[in-house]
Design an enzyme around this catalytic site. Sequence first.
Site, short mmCIF file in Angstrom:
data_model
loop_
_atom_site.label_atom_id
_atom_site.label_comp_id
_atom_site.label_asym_id
_atom_site.label_seq_id
_atom_site.Cartn_x
_atom_site.Cartn_y
_atom_site.Cartn_z
N ASP A 14 2.75 7.05 6.43
CA ASP A 14 4.35 8.22 6.95
C ASP A 14 5.78 7.47 5.66
OD1 ASP A 14 4.68 5.50 7.92
OD2 ASP A 14 4.80 6.34 10.24
N SER A 15 5.28 6.47 5.21
CA SER A 15 6.59 6.19 4.18
C SER A 15 6.85 6.95 3.36
CB SER A 15 5.52 5.13 3.35
OG SER A 15 4.39 6.10 2.56
N ASP A 70 -0.97 9.02 8.99
CA ASP A 70 -0.55 7.90 9.41
C ASP A 70 -0.58 8.48 10.76
OD1 ASP A 70 0.14 5.51 9.20
OD2 ASP A 70 1.25 5.87 7.67
N LYS A 79 -4.39 6.53 11.47
CA LYS A 79 -3.93 4.82 11.41
C LYS A 79 -2.72 4.73 12.64
CE LYS A 79 -1.63 3.15 8.33
NZ LYS A 79 -0.18 2.25 8.17
N GLU A 129 0.32 1.69 14.60
CA GLU A 129 0.18 0.65 14.43
C GLU A 129 0.59 -0.26 16.66
OE1 GLU A 129 4.81 1.09 12.64
OE2 GLU A 129 3.73 2.11 10.58
N GLU A 182 0.45 -6.18 6.65
CA GLU A 182 1.59 -5.66 5.89
C GLU A 182 2.33 -7.45 6.72
OE1 GLU A 182 3.31 -2.42 6.14
OE2 GLU A 182 4.87 -2.31 4.83
O1 KIV Z 1 3.23 4.22 5.77
C1 KIV Z 1 2.73 3.86 4.74
O2 KIV Z 1 3.00 4.20 3.41
C2 KIV Z 1 2.22 2.76 5.24
C3 KIV Z 1 1.53 1.94 3.96
C4 KIV Z 1 3.10 0.76 3.74
C5 KIV Z 1 0.27 0.61 4.66
O3 KIV Z 1 1.67 3.04 6.35
#
Ligand code: KIV
Length: 268
Positions: free
Chosen positions: A48-49, A87, A116, A118, A185
């Site tokens: 989600d970056s 994510d 993924k 958090e 992280e």
């Molecule tokens: O969203 C993302 O790119 C991430 C990485 C920084 C691990 O969660």
Amino acid sequence: MAEPGPVTSTNLQQLKQRGEKISCVTAYDASFTSLLEDAGVEVILVGDSLGMVIQGHDSTLPVTMSQMVYHAACVARAGRHALRVVDMPFMSYATASQAQTNAARLMRHGGAHMVKLEGGREMFDTVRALTEHGIPVCAHLGLTPQSVHQLGGYRVQGRDADAAQRLLEDAQGLQQAGASLLVLECIPTELARQVSESLHIPTIGIGAGPHCDGQVLVLYDLLGITPGKRPRFSHNFLADAADIPAALRAFVEAVRAGSFPDEQHSFK
Ligand code: KIV
């Protein structure tokens, strides 16, 4: 030569057992996915970056489920061998039932192999609810960007003894709940080493030092094209490479050789 088979979580655990490092890079589209597959990364993360590097937001919070499904599907069309982790965006897994519905959407329409999410102990039940229904989970501890406002900014986590102990317990509980992979992280190198040694599932670090079982970078940081200040833990692999494919290969080779990250990319 025979094409290698798809990477599975079992393969990743075997790499950990053999002490071979795992490389992971984020991707959001088909063209870069194809180059990452050629470079031999084991894991592609549709992060989600994308809210920051593609959409230009100052956090990952505005990213929606529909946008994650769209980018995951773009990546899946070019996917070949790498395990695709996608994510779950902010507030898409606030309850276990919501997590199941949204994770199923990422797998069914986005081609995710693993999702993924958090968080630590507050996620144990959700991780169990997903894994008991055949949805593999990658957990994410330390600096969890979806909680940036609660954490008070993008800063290193787990520095004091209580926070370090809590993170270690969270990691063990997430593994117990069924997580197959753990992203760490921005935590001190020594804590990441302790967590990695205490788990049988692989850890993938970003700003967590060299002792994690693998390393992940945001693609745009790796290529040095993220606007603004370069995060300390990243490295511009394009600076010394002839072209983008060579930069991606250099990252994979540096991770395998254990030469990335070094002290300048890590935290005490
Ligand atoms: O969203 C993302 O790119 C991430 C990485 C920084 C691990 O969660």
